[in-house]
Structure formats: C-alpha cells, structure tokens
Design a protein around this motif. Structure first.
Motif, PDB file in Angstrom:
ATOM      1  N   THR A 116       0.831  -1.195   0.000  1.00 22.97           N
ATOM      2  CA  THR A 116       0.000   0.000   0.000  1.00 22.97           C
ATOM      3  C   THR A 116       0.872   1.254   0.000  1.00 22.97           C
ATOM      4  O   THR A 116       2.003   1.240   0.483  1.00 22.97           O
ATOM      5  CB  THR A 116      -0.904   0.026   1.240  1.00 22.97           C
ATOM      6  N   ASN A 117       0.330   2.342  -0.552  1.00 22.73           N
ATOM      7  CA  ASN A 117       1.041   3.624  -0.464  1.00 22.73           C
ATOM      8  C   ASN A 117       0.197   4.661   0.290  1.00 22.73           C
ATOM      9  O   ASN A 117       0.467   5.861   0.228  1.00 22.73           O
ATOM     10  CB  ASN A 117       1.447   4.136  -1.841  1.00 22.73           C
ATOM     11  N   THR A 118      -0.820   4.183   0.997  1.00 23.33           N
ATOM     12  CA  THR A 118      -1.599   5.044   1.874  1.00 23.33           C
ATOM     13  C   THR A 118      -0.900   5.149   3.227  1.00 23.33           C
ATOM     14  O   THR A 118       0.041   4.400   3.517  1.00 23.33           O
ATOM     15  CB  THR A 118      -2.998   4.456   2.104  1.00 23.33           C
TER      16      THR A 118
ATOM     17  N   ILE B 296     -10.501  -6.663   5.151  1.00 23.73           N
ATOM     18  CA  ILE B 296      -9.878  -7.188   3.934  1.00 23.73           C
ATOM     19  C   ILE B 296      -9.940  -8.712   3.926  1.00 23.73           C
ATOM     20  O   ILE B 296     -10.271  -9.336   4.935  1.00 23.73           O
ATOM     21  CB  ILE B 296      -8.413  -6.717   3.790  1.00 23.73           C
ATOM     22  N   SER B 297      -9.602  -9.294   2.788  1.00 20.79           N
ATOM     23  CA  SER B 297      -9.727 -10.746   2.631  1.00 20.79           C
ATOM     24  C   SER B 297      -8.413 -11.433   2.313  1.00 20.79           C
ATOM     25  O   SER B 297      -8.388 -12.652   2.121  1.00 20.79           O
ATOM     26  CB  SER B 297     -10.738 -11.049   1.517  1.00 20.79           C
ATOM     27  N   ILE B 298      -7.310 -10.683   2.237  1.00 26.41           N
ATOM     28  CA  ILE B 298      -6.019 -11.285   1.909  1.00 26.41           C
ATOM     29  C   ILE B 298      -5.045 -11.059   3.064  1.00 26.41           C
ATOM     30  O   ILE B 298      -5.238 -10.146   3.877  1.00 26.41           O
ATOM     31  CB  ILE B 298      -5.438 -10.720   0.591  1.00 26.41           C
ATOM     32  N   PRO B 299      -3.996 -11.882   3.163  1.00 24.07           N
ATOM     33  CA  PRO B 299      -3.038 -11.740   4.261  1.00 24.07           C
ATOM     34  C   PRO B 299      -2.340 -10.383   4.252  1.00 24.07           C
ATOM     35  O   PRO B 299      -2.043  -9.826   3.194  1.00 24.07           O
ATOM     36  CB  PRO B 299      -2.036 -12.870   4.012  1.00 24.07           C
ATOM     37  N   LEU B 300      -2.045  -9.893   5.462  1.00 21.48           N
ATOM     38  CA  LEU B 300      -1.428  -8.580   5.636  1.00 21.48           C
ATOM     39  C   LEU B 300      -0.033  -8.743   6.253  1.00 21.48           C
ATOM     40  O   LEU B 300       0.116  -9.372   7.308  1.00 21.48           O
ATOM     41  CB  LEU B 300      -2.304  -7.716   6.552  1.00 21.48           C
ATOM     42  N   VAL B 301       0.941  -8.169   5.585  1.00 23.47           N
ATOM     43  CA  VAL B 301       2.333  -8.211   6.044  1.00 23.47           C
ATOM     44  C   VAL B 301       2.715  -6.844   6.580  1.00 23.47           C
ATOM     45  O   VAL B 301       2.467  -5.823   5.925  1.00 23.47           O
ATOM     46  CB  VAL B 301       3.279  -8.607   4.896  1.00 23.47           C
ATOM     47  N   ALA B 302       3.322  -6.814   7.757  1.00 21.26           N
ATOM     48  CA  ALA B 302       3.763  -5.559   8.357  1.00 21.26           C
ATOM     49  C   ALA B 302       5.222  -5.309   8.025  1.00 21.26           C
ATOM     50  O   ALA B 302       6.082  -6.165   8.277  1.00 21.26           O
ATOM     51  CB  ALA B 302       3.565  -5.600   9.872  1.00 21.26           C
ATOM     52  N   ASP B 303       5.492  -4.151   7.446  1.00 20.94           N
ATOM     53  CA  ASP B 303       6.851  -3.788   7.042  1.00 20.94           C
ATOM     54  C   ASP B 303       7.481  -2.936   8.150  1.00 20.94           C
ATOM     55  O   ASP B 303       6.985  -1.858   8.466  1.00 20.94           O
ATOM     56  CB  ASP B 303       6.805  -2.998   5.727  1.00 20.94           C
ATOM     57  N   ILE B 304       8.579  -3.436   8.716  1.00 17.70           N
ATOM     58  CA  ILE B 304       9.188  -2.802   9.881  1.00 17.70           C
ATOM     59  C   ILE B 304      10.613  -2.363   9.565  1.00 17.70           C
ATOM     60  O   ILE B 304      11.392  -3.128   8.995  1.00 17.70           O
ATOM     61  CB  ILE B 304       9.238  -3.768  11.080  1.00 17.70           C
ATOM     62  N   HIS B 305      10.930  -1.151   9.972  1.00 22.16           N
ATOM     63  CA  HIS B 305      12.311  -0.669   9.881  1.00 22.16           C
ATOM     64  C   HIS B 305      12.719  -0.087  11.231  1.00 22.16           C
ATOM     65  O   HIS B 305      12.012   0.751  11.799  1.00 22.16           O
ATOM     66  CB  HIS B 305      12.454   0.391   8.795  1.00 22.16           C
ATOM     67  N   PHE B 306      13.848  -0.566  11.731  1.00 22.49           N
ATOM     68  CA  PHE B 306      14.558   0.028  12.874  1.00 22.49           C
ATOM     69  C   PHE B 306      13.954  -0.253  14.251  1.00 22.49           C
ATOM     70  O   PHE B 306      14.694  -0.571  15.178  1.00 22.49           O
ATOM     71  CB  PHE B 306      14.713   1.547  12.695  1.00 22.49           C
TER      72      PHE B 306
ATOM     73  N   VAL C 265      -7.181   3.958   8.323  1.00 21.01           N
ATOM     74  CA  VAL C 265      -7.731   2.615   8.127  1.00 21.01           C
ATOM     75  C   VAL C 265      -8.638   2.550   6.909  1.00 21.01           C
ATOM     76  O   VAL C 265      -8.553   1.616   6.096  1.00 21.01           O
ATOM     77  CB  VAL C 265      -8.487   2.162   9.391  1.00 21.01           C
ATOM     78  N   ALA C 266      -9.511   3.536   6.750  1.00 23.77           N
ATOM     79  CA  ALA C 266     -10.470   3.502   5.646  1.00 23.77           C
ATOM     80  C   ALA C 266      -9.765   3.526   4.300  1.00 23.77           C
ATOM     81  O   ALA C 266     -10.084   2.732   3.400  1.00 23.77           O
ATOM     82  CB  ALA C 266     -11.438   4.681   5.755  1.00 23.77           C
ATOM     83  N   ALA C 267      -8.787   4.436   4.147  1.00 25.52           N
ATOM     84  CA  ALA C 267      -8.075   4.547   2.870  1.00 25.52           C
ATOM     85  C   ALA C 267      -7.239   3.308   2.593  1.00 25.52           C
ATOM     86  O   ALA C 267      -7.184   2.807   1.457  1.00 25.52           O
ATOM     87  CB  ALA C 267      -7.192   5.788   2.870  1.00 25.52           C
ATOM     88  N   THR C 268      -6.580   2.790   3.625  1.00 24.11           N
ATOM     89  CA  THR C 268      -5.720   1.621   3.446  1.00 24.11           C
ATOM     90  C   THR C 268      -6.545   0.382   3.110  1.00 24.11           C
ATOM     91  O   THR C 268      -6.206  -0.375   2.187  1.00 24.11           O
ATOM     92  CB  THR C 268      -4.884   1.373   4.709  1.00 24.11           C
ATOM     93  N   ALA C 269      -7.627   0.172   3.832  1.00 25.67           N
ATOM     94  CA  ALA C 269      -8.476  -0.991   3.557  1.00 25.67           C
ATOM     95  C   ALA C 269      -9.097  -0.896   2.163  1.00 25.67           C
ATOM     96  O   ALA C 269      -9.196  -1.905   1.443  1.00 25.67           O
ATOM     97  CB  ALA C 269      -9.564  -1.107   4.617  1.00 25.67           C
ATOM     98  N   ALA C 270      -9.488   0.304   1.762  1.00 27.68           N
ATOM     99  CA  ALA C 270     -10.080   0.482   0.433  1.00 27.68           C
ATOM    100  C   ALA C 270      -9.063   0.157  -0.653  1.00 27.68           C
ATOM    101  O   ALA C 270      -9.388  -0.498  -1.657  1.00 27.68           O
ATOM    102  CB  ALA C 270     -10.586   1.914   0.270  1.00 27.68           C
ATOM    103  N   GLN C 271      -7.821   0.602  -0.463  1.00 28.04           N
ATOM    104  CA  GLN C 271      -6.801   0.300  -1.461  1.00 28.04           C
ATOM    105  C   GLN C 271      -6.501  -1.195  -1.511  1.00 28.04           C
ATOM    106  O   GLN C 271      -6.330  -1.771  -2.593  1.00 28.04           O
ATOM    107  CB  GLN C 271      -5.515   1.074  -1.171  1.00 28.04           C
ATOM    108  N   ILE C 272      -6.472  -1.840  -0.371  1.00 29.80           N
ATOM    109  CA  ILE C 272      -6.211  -3.280  -0.339  1.00 29.80           C
ATOM    110  C   ILE C 272      -7.328  -4.042  -1.042  1.00 29.80           C
ATOM    111  O   ILE C 272      -7.080  -5.015  -1.758  1.00 29.80           O
ATOM    112  CB  ILE C 272      -6.029  -3.772   1.109  1.00 29.80           C
ATOM    113  N   ARG C 273      -8.562  -3.600  -0.867  1.00 31.79           N
ATOM    114  CA  ARG C 273      -9.672  -4.267  -1.556  1.00 31.79           C
ATOM    115  C   ARG C 273      -9.536  -4.110  -3.066  1.00 31.79           C
ATOM    116  O   ARG C 273      -9.835  -5.039  -3.833  1.00 31.79           O
ATOM    117  CB  ARG C 273     -11.009  -3.719  -1.063  1.00 31.79           C
ATOM    118  N   ARG C 274      -9.091  -2.935  -3.519  1.00 28.61           N
ATOM    119  CA  ARG C 274      -8.846  -2.738  -4.957  1.00 28.61           C
ATOM    120  C   ARG C 274      -7.741  -3.677  -5.436  1.00 28.61           C
ATOM    121  O   ARG C 274      -7.836  -4.263  -6.527  1.00 28.61           O
ATOM    122  CB  ARG C 274      -8.428  -1.291  -5.232  1.00 28.61           C
TER     123      ARG C 274
END
Length: 351
Positions: free
Chosen positions: A28-30, A73-83, A35-44
């Motif tokens: 995602t780039n949100t 959402i309906s697909i797996p979610l990966v958390a990207d962590i730095h530092f 939450v609303a924008a991120t979930a909407a993009q993931i659904r797209r």
C-alpha cells in the motif's frame, strides 16, 4: 526445480513454497493509520488479483491499525518494519500475518530475540529482507563494492541470527535496482537455502521503465525455477503492479486464468483507432475469469491470419470490422459495434 523444494510457509490462509503457486504481492502507499483509505486500497488490489499485501508500520498508531484493517480485507497482511523492534512486536500482537524485518537494522540481538519470541508465540512468518542499498560496509569492502555475493552473504547472516534463536518460519528477500546483479544474487541464494524466496527488482522506476526492468529480471529469475512470491515495484498506482505481475507469470506459463490480449502494431493499412480500441479491450477483459486469448487487429487484410492462434478476435476495416474465431471470419459488424460485439461474445463464452 528450486521452488518445488523450498520450505512450505503459511501466510494467513495462503501457502507458499514447496511447489505451491507463485503468489503476487504488492504494498500500500496510503498512510497505514488511515484505516479507511488503506483498507479500500487493499480491496482494490485484491480485486485486481493481489494475493498478499504489505503495509508500513512506522509507529504505534499504524501497528494498532493493523487489527482494524484486517477486519475489512480478505487477503493476508504483512507488516513492514524498519529500525524499531517494538513496532514489529506490536504489529504481531495486532494480527499481522507476517512481518518483514532486516535483523541488521532492528537493533541488538536481544531486540531481535524479542521479535522472534512474539512471532513464535503466534507462529507468524518472518520475512528477512536485505536490499543492496543497505549492504554492510564490511561486506562492501570485502567484495570491492556492492555485489551479488555480498548481498547473499548479508542475507544468510541475518537468517542465521534468527535460526540461532531456534526459529525457522522464514521467507527471504534480496533486492537490488541493478537487474543483472539481482538475477545473479538469486541464482547464488537459491543454491544455498531452502527457504521460500520473495522476488522483485527494487526501486524499478515508473510504470514504463519499472515494467521493463521487472519483466527482464523477474523473467530470468522465475524461468530458472526460482521464486515463490513476487512483487513488481512501480512508482505509481499499486494496482498496476498486480496487472504487470499477472502478465509476467502468464507469459512464463506459471499462472493460468485471465484473458491474454494480443494486438498488432499499427501500419498504413489501419483505418480504425486501433490504439484506442486495444486499450479499451485490455481494460474490459480484466473483468472476465476466462483462460483464453483475444486478438485485436488493425485491418481485414492480415487480421484473420494473424489472429488464428487466438480464441477470438476483432479486426478493423473501413467503417466495418470482422469478428474472428480461431482464425475464421464469423461475420462482419459495423466499426462502432466492434467492442460491444466482442463483449457480447465474452459474456456468452462457452469455449
């Protein structure tokens, strides 16, 4: 084949490795906190064919948002962590299906151990990610610059840190914006590990340049049997990444399903807006779950012959066009009805 023998890893309800189908990822780039924008993009993204999605978790608000996003959402979610190792733990506690870390920048071994402990409690996979841009100075000096050999050594060093903590639910990713360096690194790594590999050309560029670099790099890597998940990294709408990844996999014969559109280059015989028509067709067919080839040809002279390998096609003429099936002309139709005629055939397709 390498991917037939990689370790099977479960990410949410999806399985990778061990010969399972290659899955398509995006990011995602949100703002994850939205939450609303991120979930909407993931659904797209999911609607376009994304199998796994990653989002950045830079702070605690984003970590807490993971739980809310997952409910929508309906697909797996990966958390990207730095530092910050605390963000990795928080993301796991809030339901992330996988985390992506570089143990080299997450902090001390004790902090990495805390992340591993949290992952082990929930059996959450850890993706160990190393990019050429983050290669350690000692490895740059050892190999006389940033090299494929250095990237692989760095990645395996990070893997060993986690293995030494008695955890092996791992995925590895090694990326570079240098296409051939990336290819070489994957060739080296595939011979040294059985963990599933996430493959991509990082910082590939815009939709145009990034697609070319990704198609070349991923094409070479995947065709050698290397890679269990892929991402086409583009500077643009992440939905474009999914379209490109699907086409790369279909072109290599690694994924079935979805309509393949072939179209001829324009020439002086073209009397219709072939470019516009081909683009309209390409957009239209994304809504069909058919494993067929559709041809869009610019003239009636060579159209039927050039489209003979397609299941169905249309070809333009002067004010009219042709509907073609398996290289045979079915009927003539007015030019303005070509697109609608093709859509009607697809709506009623029986093979």
């Amino acid at each position: 084949m390498y991917r037939e023998n990689t370790k099977v890893v479960r990410i949410g309800e999806r399985m990778i490795g061990g010969g399972n189908p290659i899955l398509i990822q995006s990011m995602t780039n949100t703002k994850t906190q939205d939450v609303a924008a991120t979930a909407a993009q993931i659904r797209r993204l999911a609607e376009a064919g994304c199998d796994i999605v990653r989002c950045t978790v830079p702070d605690m608000d984003a970590a807490r948002a993971v739980a809310q996003i997952k409910r929508e959402i309906s697909i797996p979610l990966v958390a990207d962590i730095h530092f910050d190792y605390k963000m990795a733990i928080a993301a796991i506690e809030h339901g992330a299906d996988k985390i992506r870390i570089n143990p080299g920048n997450i902090g001390s071994r004790e902090k990495v151990a805390e992340v591993v402990r949290a992952a082990r409690e929930r059996n959450i996979p850890i993706r160990v990610g190393v990019n050429s841009g983050s290669l350690e100075r000692e490895l740059v000096e050892k190999y006389g610059g940033v090299t494929a050999e250095g990237i692989v050594e760095s990645a395996l060093d990070k893997v060993r840190i986690i293995e030494d903590l008695a955890y092996d639910n791992l995925v590895i990713s090694i990326k570079s914006s240098d296409v051939m360096m990336c290819v070489r690194a994957h060739e080296l790594l595939a011979d040294k590990t059985q963990y599933p590999l996430h493959v991509g050309i990082t910082e590939a560029g815009t939709v145009t340049s990034g697609n070319i670099k990704s198609a070349v790099g991923l094409g070479i890597i995947l065709n050698q049997g290397i890679g269990d998940t892929i991402r086409v990294s583009l500077t643009g709408d992440p939905v474009e990444e999914i379209k490109s990844a699907k086409l790369i996999l279909r072109t290599l014969g690694l994924r079935k399903g979805g309509i393949e559109v072939v179209s001829c280059p324009t020439c002086g015989r073209t009397n219709i807006d072939l470019i516009g028509l081909a683009n309209q067709v390409e957009t239209m067919v994304q809504g069909y779950d058919l494993d067929i080839k559709v041809a869009v040809m610019g003239c009636a002279v060579n159209g039927p012959g050039e489209a003979k390998e397609a299941d169905i096609g249309i070809a333009g003429g002067i004010g009219e066009g042709l509907l073609i099936k398996k290289g045979e002309i079915v009927r003539k139709v007015p030019e303005r009805e070509l697109l609608d005629t093709l859509k009607h055939e697809l709506d009623n397709w029986v093979g």
